[in-house]
Design a protein around this motif. Structure first.
Motif, mmCIF file in Angstrom:
data_model
loop_
_atom_site.group_PDB
_atom_site.id
_atom_site.type_symbol
_atom_site.label_atom_id
_atom_site.label_comp_id
_atom_site.label_asym_id
_atom_site.label_seq_id
_atom_site.Cartn_x
_atom_site.Cartn_y
_atom_site.Cartn_z
ATOM 1 N N PHE A 1 7.983 -16.961 -48.188
ATOM 2 C CA PHE A 1 8.149 -17.195 -46.755
ATOM 3 C C PHE A 1 8.901 -16.015 -46.136
ATOM 4 O O PHE A 1 10.047 -16.111 -45.731
ATOM 5 C CB PHE A 1 8.883 -18.510 -46.503
ATOM 6 C CG PHE A 1 8.872 -18.930 -45.045
ATOM 7 C CD1 PHE A 1 7.712 -18.860 -44.300
ATOM 8 C CD2 PHE A 1 10.022 -19.395 -44.447
ATOM 9 C CE1 PHE A 1 7.701 -19.236 -42.963
ATOM 10 C CE2 PHE A 1 10.027 -19.779 -43.118
ATOM 11 C CZ PHE A 1 8.862 -19.700 -42.375
ATOM 12 N N LEU A 2 8.191 -14.883 -46.083
ATOM 13 C CA LEU A 2 8.711 -13.642 -45.510
ATOM 14 C C LEU A 2 7.573 -12.963 -44.749
ATOM 15 O O LEU A 2 6.404 -13.101 -45.129
ATOM 16 C CB LEU A 2 9.244 -12.697 -46.598
ATOM 17 C CG LEU A 2 10.552 -13.093 -47.290
ATOM 18 C CD1 LEU A 2 10.813 -12.165 -48.474
ATOM 19 C CD2 LEU A 2 11.726 -13.042 -46.312
ATOM 20 N N PRO A 3 7.871 -12.217 -43.694
ATOM 21 C CA PRO A 3 6.804 -11.538 -42.951
ATOM 22 C C PRO A 3 5.982 -10.631 -43.860
ATOM 23 O O PRO A 3 6.525 -9.862 -44.654
ATOM 24 C CB PRO A 3 7.576 -10.728 -41.899
ATOM 25 C CG PRO A 3 8.846 -11.481 -41.707
ATOM 26 C CD PRO A 3 9.193 -12.036 -43.056
ATOM 27 N N GLY A 4 4.662 -10.757 -43.740
ATOM 28 C CA GLY A 4 3.756 -9.950 -44.546
ATOM 29 C C GLY A 4 3.265 -10.625 -45.803
ATOM 30 O O GLY A 4 2.318 -10.141 -46.435
ATOM 31 N N SER A 5 3.890 -11.746 -46.191
ATOM 32 C CA SER A 5 3.493 -12.434 -47.415
ATOM 33 C C SER A 5 2.310 -13.359 -47.151
ATOM 34 O O SER A 5 2.006 -13.704 -46.015
ATOM 35 C CB SER A 5 4.665 -13.237 -47.981
ATOM 36 O OG SER A 5 5.743 -12.390 -48.332
ATOM 37 N N ASP B 1 -4.256 -21.810 -46.050
ATOM 38 C CA ASP B 1 -4.034 -20.475 -46.610
ATOM 39 C C ASP B 1 -3.645 -19.556 -45.461
ATOM 40 O O ASP B 1 -4.398 -19.409 -44.492
ATOM 41 C CB ASP B 1 -5.300 -19.953 -47.294
ATOM 42 C CG ASP B 1 -5.632 -20.727 -48.564
ATOM 43 O OD1 ASP B 1 -4.793 -21.520 -49.001
ATOM 44 O OD2 ASP B 1 -6.735 -20.527 -49.105
ATOM 45 N N ALA B 2 -2.477 -18.926 -45.563
ATOM 46 C CA ALA B 2 -1.922 -18.273 -44.386
ATOM 47 C C ALA B 2 -1.255 -16.952 -44.721
ATOM 48 O O ALA B 2 -0.891 -16.667 -45.867
ATOM 49 C CB ALA B 2 -0.914 -19.198 -43.695
ATOM 50 N N HIS B 3 -1.125 -16.144 -43.681
ATOM 51 C CA HIS B 3 -0.385 -14.887 -43.701
ATOM 52 C C HIS B 3 0.840 -15.073 -42.811
ATOM 53 O O HIS B 3 0.730 -15.550 -41.682
ATOM 54 C CB HIS B 3 -1.278 -13.767 -43.171
ATOM 55 C CG HIS B 3 -0.640 -12.413 -43.168
ATOM 56 N ND1 HIS B 3 -0.004 -11.877 -44.266
ATOM 57 C CD2 HIS B 3 -0.530 -11.474 -42.176
ATOM 58 C CE1 HIS B 3 0.459 -10.671 -43.960
ATOM 59 N NE2 HIS B 3 0.163 -10.415 -42.709
ATOM 60 N N ILE B 4 2.014 -14.730 -43.324
ATOM 61 C CA ILE B 4 3.258 -14.937 -42.580
ATOM 62 C C ILE B 4 3.464 -13.756 -41.629
ATOM 63 O O ILE B 4 3.525 -12.601 -42.064
ATOM 64 C CB ILE B 4 4.460 -15.062 -43.522
ATOM 65 C CG1 ILE B 4 4.186 -16.074 -44.632
ATOM 66 C CG2 ILE B 4 5.720 -15.436 -42.732
ATOM 67 C CD1 ILE B 4 3.955 -17.466 -44.162
ATOM 68 N N LEU B 5 3.577 -14.056 -40.329
ATOM 69 C CA LEU B 5 3.845 -13.015 -39.347
ATOM 70 C C LEU B 5 5.326 -12.954 -38.978
ATOM 71 O O LEU B 5 5.882 -11.866 -38.804
ATOM 72 C CB LEU B 5 3.024 -13.247 -38.072
ATOM 73 C CG LEU B 5 1.501 -13.160 -38.204
ATOM 74 C CD1 LEU B 5 0.851 -13.240 -36.828
ATOM 75 C CD2 LEU B 5 1.079 -11.882 -38.915
ATOM 76 N N ASN B 6 5.972 -14.115 -38.832
ATOM 77 C CA ASN B 6 7.393 -14.167 -38.482
ATOM 78 C C ASN B 6 8.094 -15.204 -39.342
ATOM 79 O O ASN B 6 7.497 -16.205 -39.735
ATOM 80 C CB ASN B 6 7.594 -14.539 -36.998
ATOM 81 C CG ASN B 6 7.136 -13.444 -36.061
ATOM 82 O OD1 ASN B 6 7.272 -12.263 -36.359
ATOM 83 N ND2 ASN B 6 6.583 -13.831 -34.931
ATOM 84 N N GLN B 7 9.391 -14.978 -39.614
ATOM 85 C CA GLN B 7 10.230 -15.924 -40.336
ATOM 86 C C GLN B 7 11.606 -15.902 -39.684
ATOM 87 O O GLN B 7 12.260 -14.869 -39.599
ATOM 88 C CB GLN B 7 10.320 -15.540 -41.821
ATOM 89 C CG GLN B 7 11.338 -16.339 -42.612
ATOM 90 C CD GLN B 7 12.552 -15.514 -42.953
ATOM 91 O OE1 GLN B 7 12.474 -14.299 -43.123
ATOM 92 N NE2 GLN B 7 13.698 -16.181 -43.051
ATOM 93 N N ASN B 8 12.032 -17.079 -39.155
ATOM 94 C CA ASN B 8 13.245 -17.131 -38.344
ATOM 95 C C ASN B 8 14.330 -18.018 -38.926
ATOM 96 O O ASN B 8 15.251 -18.417 -38.209
ATOM 97 C CB ASN B 8 12.902 -17.642 -36.934
ATOM 98 C CG ASN B 8 11.820 -16.812 -36.267
ATOM 99 O OD1 ASN B 8 11.794 -15.592 -36.392
ATOM 100 N ND2 ASN B 8 10.907 -17.473 -35.562
ATOM 101 N N VAL C 1 -0.657 -17.401 -39.620
ATOM 102 C CA VAL C 1 -2.057 -17.310 -39.201
ATOM 103 C C VAL C 1 -2.937 -17.509 -40.424
ATOM 104 O O VAL C 1 -2.601 -17.097 -41.535
ATOM 105 C CB VAL C 1 -2.372 -15.953 -38.528
ATOM 106 C CG1 VAL C 1 -1.582 -15.793 -37.246
ATOM 107 C CG2 VAL C 1 -2.085 -14.790 -39.471
ATOM 108 N N GLY C 2 -4.066 -18.169 -40.210
ATOM 109 C CA GLY C 2 -4.996 -18.426 -41.304
ATOM 110 C C GLY C 2 -5.659 -17.147 -41.798
ATOM 111 O O GLY C 2 -5.935 -16.230 -41.018
ATOM 112 N N THR C 3 -5.945 -17.108 -43.079
ATOM 113 C CA THR C 3 -6.543 -15.922 -43.686
ATOM 114 C C THR C 3 -8.023 -16.103 -44.010
ATOM 115 O O THR C 3 -8.657 -15.175 -44.505
ATOM 116 C CB THR C 3 -5.798 -15.544 -44.980
ATOM 117 O OG1 THR C 3 -5.818 -16.681 -45.882
ATOM 118 C CG2 THR C 3 -4.362 -15.181 -44.687
#
Length: 371
Positions: free
Chosen positions: A67-71, A172-179, A196-198
């Motif tokens: 759970f980090l941006p880009g993961s 199945d997702a790509h993490i854009l932000n983590q707050n 966002v879905g991949t």
């Protein structure tokens, strides 16, 4: 001196100048069925885009390493764990209340049997139905059953709240932000991150309304529309492209340009190992080329050969003819002519300085060009 100059001979021209035909290059056109390629620009955006928010409050005691941006995360993967202790206690309390109400039901059923025996011993047959229900404690039984339903609903809600302490990826997702991180106090409605879905991305494309009728959208059992080639000339290597397909037509024009908007669906937009299929980046501008519906019984010529006022130059029997053209449509490279050209016509592709109907022409055989 005057005599010499006045009697000198003068040169005379003999013969005449022969007007020669202009040398031109020609291409022979063919009436056939063609598939146009409609080019436009579009913007990349996700198909599935969510802000993760908790439905219960409490401190975060665990965060996934992914759970980090880009993961990337898989559907159902645990992202965050809110402290579940309070919710376990609430569930145990509600379960206890439910058990108590079930006990009350057993007691009341016993009272019902006693009341029935008493009524049978008395042997009164003249009481009304309402009085019989009161004697047999029917209202008390209904109240106990209602309490059981309420207690069961409370147990279900407490169990649901306990489940909600585990925040998982919805797809199945790509993490854009983590707050948020371990130790953060969260409450319902907080923005914990953006996913966002991949599986698919969308490209929103603007095209002229007049070209909508040449596009194939999914209909009936067909889940895919026209094939679409996507390129990003400013960011991708030469020759690199992605392939998608037409998905939907948006029923409203773009506000300023008044162009129609269509959606192109691109599968597997991220993480493709093929270097010729680079990743799509949300928000980027891309060029698209959409395969249109076949255009039947038309002549296709290069747009460079369309002359002013939608005309074409044709050589017929050594003479120049200026033909007025009527198009089915035009794309970025070709014009598809419905009227004005026939199968086998020889179209002049040389730029002429002098254009007049009936001018003599001759094909330049030394440098023939193909269409």
């Amino acid at each position: 001196m005057f005599l010499i100059f006045s009697t000198e001979p003068t040169a005379k021209s003999e013969g005449s100048v022969k007007q020669s035909a202009m040398l031109v290059n020609l291409t022979t056109v063919e009436k056939n069925e063609y598939i146009p390629l409609i080019e436009a620009t579009g913007t990349v955006r996700p198909l599935e885009d969510v802000i993760i928010s908790p439905l219960v409050s409490g401190p975060v005691i665990k965060r996934s390493e992914n759970f980090l941006p880009g993961s990337f995360v898989k559907k159902g993967e645990l992202l965050l764990q809110i402290n579940p202790a309070d919710y376990r206690n609430t569930l145990a309390l509600e379960q206890s209340n439910l058990n108590q109400e079930k006990t009350n039901l057993e007691i009341e059923m016993g009272r019902q049997e006693v009341a029935q025996l008493d009524l049978d011993l008395i042997g009164i047959d003249t009481i009304s139905d309402q009085e019989r229900k009161l004697v047999l404690r029917q209202p008390q039984l209904n109240a106990v059953k209602a309490n059981i339903q309420s207690a069961q609903a409370s147990v279900n809600q407490a169990s649901l709240n306990l489940t909600r302490t585990s925040i998982r990826a919805p797809f199945d997702a790509h993490i854009l932000n983590q707050n948020v991180t371990v130790g953060s106090q969260v409450a319902p409605g907080d923005n914990l991150g953006r996913l966002v879905g991949t599986e698919f991305y969308l490209v929103e494309v603007n095209i002229p309304v007049s070209k909508l009728r040449w596009l194939n959208f999914p209909t009936g059992g067909n889940t895919q529309g026209s094939t679409v080639r996507i390129r990003n000339k400013s960011a991708w290597p030469d020759g690199a492209s992605r392939e998608g397909f037409l998905d939907k037509k948006i029923g409203a024009l773009e506000g300023q340009s008044r162009l129609a908007r269509v959606l192109v669906k691109v599968p597997q937009p991220l993480g493709n190992p093929d270097p010729n299929k680079p990743d799509l980046i949300i928000g980027s501008f891309v060029d698209v080329a959409i395969e249109g519906k076949p255009v039947q019984n038309v002549v296709r010529i290069n747009r460079d050969y369309v002359r002013p006022n939608n005309t074409a130059w044709v050589m017929k029997e050594g003479k120049l003819e200026i033909r007025q053209l009527k198009f089915a449509l035009t794309d970025s490279e070709y014009a598809y002519v419905m009227e004005g050209l026939d199968d086998g016509d020889q179209v002049v592709i040389t730029n002429l300085s002098t254009v007049a109907e009936g001018v003599d022409l001759k094909e330049d055989t030394s440098s023939q060009m193909k269409q």
